[in-house]
Structures are given as C-alpha cells and as structure tokens.
Design a protein around this motif. Structure first.
Motif, PDB file in Angstrom:
ATOM      1  N   LYS A 149      -6.521   0.729  -3.390  1.00  0.00           N
ATOM      2  CA  LYS A 149      -5.984   0.389  -2.068  1.00  0.00           C
ATOM      3  C   LYS A 149      -5.894   1.639  -1.201  1.00  0.00           C
ATOM      4  O   LYS A 149      -5.325   2.648  -1.620  1.00  0.00           O
ATOM      5  N   ALA A 150      -6.460   1.557  -0.011  1.00  0.00           N
ATOM      6  CA  ALA A 150      -6.335   2.658   0.937  1.00  0.00           C
ATOM      7  C   ALA A 150      -4.883   2.705   1.427  1.00  0.00           C
ATOM      8  O   ALA A 150      -4.267   1.668   1.674  1.00  0.00           O
ATOM      9  N   ARG A 155       0.842  -1.191   0.000  1.00  0.00           N
ATOM     10  CA  ARG A 155       0.000   0.000   0.000  1.00  0.00           C
ATOM     11  C   ARG A 155       0.876   1.239   0.000  1.00  0.00           C
ATOM     12  O   ARG A 155       1.963   1.239   0.584  1.00  0.00           O
ATOM     13  N   ALA A 159     -13.368   9.280   3.119  1.00  0.00           N
ATOM     14  CA  ALA A 159     -12.624   8.150   2.563  1.00  0.00           C
ATOM     15  C   ALA A 159     -13.594   7.024   2.232  1.00  0.00           C
ATOM     16  O   ALA A 159     -14.400   6.627   3.077  1.00  0.00           O
ATOM     17  N   THR A 175     -12.634   3.983   1.583  1.00  0.00           N
ATOM     18  CA  THR A 175     -12.069   2.920   2.416  1.00  0.00           C
ATOM     19  C   THR A 175     -11.121   3.576   3.417  1.00  0.00           C
ATOM     20  O   THR A 175     -10.208   4.298   3.015  1.00  0.00           O
ATOM     21  N   PRO A 185      -8.115   4.660   5.597  1.00  0.00           N
ATOM     22  CA  PRO A 185      -6.685   4.349   5.539  1.00  0.00           C
ATOM     23  C   PRO A 185      -6.229   3.671   6.830  1.00  0.00           C
ATOM     24  O   PRO A 185      -6.925   3.711   7.853  1.00  0.00           O
ATOM     25  N   SER A 218      -8.109   6.594  -2.018  1.00  0.00           N
ATOM     26  CA  SER A 218      -7.507   5.310  -2.364  1.00  0.00           C
ATOM     27  C   SER A 218      -6.690   5.444  -3.644  1.00  0.00           C
ATOM     28  O   SER A 218      -7.009   6.252  -4.521  1.00  0.00           O
ATOM     29  N   GLN A 219      -5.620   4.665  -3.717  1.00  0.00           N
ATOM     30  CA  GLN A 219      -4.781   4.657  -4.909  1.00  0.00           C
ATOM     31  C   GLN A 219      -4.725   3.239  -5.461  1.00  0.00           C
ATOM     32  O   GLN A 219      -4.356   2.307  -4.749  1.00  0.00           O
TER      33      GLN A 219
END
Length: 301
Positions: free
Chosen positions: A128-129, A60, A167, A169, A171, A124-125
């Motif tokens: 994926k958080a 991540r 968010a 998701t 982090p 998220s990137q």
C-alpha cells in the motif's frame, strides 16, 4: 478508494471529519488523478487532520514531514550512514582491496542509505502506498520548496551517488500551508488546490457533538456562538476548530453547564494563545460578546 464524491464525504465522516462538498470533490479528484493536494488556510482549521483521517480510513501508513525553517535534504529526504561507510572503507583497506570503483559502488548502496520521510513516502508498505503529509510547507525556504518539484511532479527523487528512486505506486500527497508566506506558483501548479475555511456554526456544532460527546447541547451551542463571534473581531490569532474542541473539553471537565464571565476569563488560555487577545477579551469586550450570544440564542429559542 471511494467511488464517488458522496462516498468520499462518508469516508471522512467515518473518521469524524465533516467535509463540505467542495473539499470532498477535490479530495476525490486528487485520489482519482493521482495528484498532490495543496491545502491552504488559517492554522487550526483542520488541514492536517484530513491526512490523518485519510490514512486511518484507507488503512494506509501516514508519513509526516513537519516543515520548519532550515529544513534540509539530510533531514527530509535522505542521508548516508557515514560511520558505517568509514568502517567499510577501513575494513577494505585492511583486506587489501584496492578497486576504487567497486568500493564506491559498495558504500553508496541501499545498505548505507538512510531514508527520511520523502524517500519513505516513495516506498510502498505491505503493498500500500502511504499517505504523505508535507505539513506547513510555508515554514521552509524556497530552496527546499524547489527541491520538492521533482517529488510532486514525478514521484521520484534523484540521489547523485545512487541514482533515481521512483515510487512504484504514487503516494497520496497532502501539502498544507498556513500562508505565513506565499508558496511559489511552480509548486502549486503540480497540485490540486483547496482553501480550508473556518466551519459555519452548524458544522462546528456538529464537530463538538462528535469530538466532545460529554458536552451538553446548551453549552455546546453557547461555545460555538461565542467562538463564531470572536472570529469577527480583530484578534491577533483567531481560534481554530482545534481550540474550540479544547475549550469545550475544558469546560466539560470543569462540569460547567453554561458560559459566564468568570468561567470565560478563567479558561481563555485554552481558546486564545496571545496575551494581548486574552487581555482584550477579559475586559469589557468579552462580556459584550457573551451578552450578544445570550440574546441571539434566546431569540432563536
């Protein structure tokens, strides 16, 4: 995500981080409960490294907010691209656009929003958080600490001109403090808590083995025993694990096979960071510690 506490221990070990069961347990719970984790302890005990290892092991992105005195929202959370906004206003005026509501909506849009670490952490990137490291929170003031309450409780930030950014998701949030001041209870209540202490001798020896593989076993044992002794005396700043690794690396680079008074005196700058501490150890106290270490290692066989 690790499915058990033992799996968490293994995950950290895969990144060469040796975690005891209490730390692995609170990390496991922080992930399962989606709660921030507040890590407190002396400087150099490996608090920041936990976030780095989690980021790498879980694949991540790591977003780091390095705290300091005077840190403000513009540097930590967001700011507006004022030059671009002013240009848009001038172009609108030149085009004869007089709808103020439309213009305000346009200039306070995503296009002109500059995301700083806090806002980046809520995004998220690649699905994926991220791991969000708020490092050395105790260096900031209470006003900024109060601002973080919304972030840590609801994983959201309210921007007056824009609205609330949440968010999708949550982090993985790691907050660290060197305890230069007390962090307010309101922030701690939003987190799980763990005190990160100096490692025991066997643990620190294993850390040296992993981090400085070129250091021979006898020298590693002497280094760890000496550092453990140093932490029992009244120094201005005790050496952390990071300093132990630096010292072992330095002695390995110098091709030393054992500690002696001259080597210790010459390399203390890699281990201690205050002149008063260095002067004290370069005197008779340093030789006394070395004699005690040698006697104990000899007795242990």
């Amino acid at each position: 995500m690790p499915g058990s506490i033992d799996a968490m221990v293994d995950l950290l070990a895969s990144g060469d981080y040796l975690a005891g069961r209490p730390l692995a347990t609170v990390l496991f719970l922080a992930l399962k409960m989606q709660r921030p984790l507040f890590l407190e302890g002396e400087a150099g005990v490996g608090k920041t490294e936990i976030a780095k290892v989690l980021s790498k092991a879980l694949d991540r992105p790591l977003i780091r907010l390095q705290c300091y005195e005077g840190l403000d929202i513009a540097s930590a959370v967001y700011e507006w691209n004022y030059p671009a906004q002013m240009l848009e206003i001038r172009l609108s005026e030149a085009a004869g656009i007089s709808d103020r509501d439309r213009l305000e909506h346009d200039i306070f849009s995503e296009r002109y929003l500059i995301r700083r670490p806090v806002l980046q952490a809520l995004q998220s990137q690649n699905g994926k958080a991220p791991v969000f490291l708020i490092d050395e929170l105790d260096r900031t003031d209470e006003a900024f600490e109060a601002f973080l309450l919304e972030v840590l409780s609801d994983f959201q930030v309210t921007i007056p001109e824009f609205g609330t950014v949440r968010a999708e998701t949550p982090p993985i949030v790691i907050v660290t403090s060197n305890r230069t001041r007390e962090v307010h209870d309101a922030l701690k209540r939003r987190c799980l808590y763990h005190w990160v202490d100096y490692p025991k001798a066997a643990e620190e020896l294993e850390i040296i083995r992993r981090k400085v593989p070129g250091c021979n076993a006898a020298l590693s044992a002497e280094i760890v025993a000496y550092v453990q002794k140093l932490r029992t005396i009244d120094l201005f700043k005790n050496p952390g694990v990071a300093e132990t690794i630096d010292w072992a690396t330095a002695l390995t680079e110098l091709d030393r096979l054992a500690l002696d008074p001259e080597t210790i005196s010459d390399t203390l700058g890699t281990l201690l960071k205050y002149q008063d501490d260095i002067a004290r150890i370069q005197g008779g106290e340093g030789q006394k510690l070395l004699a005690e270490v040698s006697a104990e290692l000899k007795a242990a066989g």
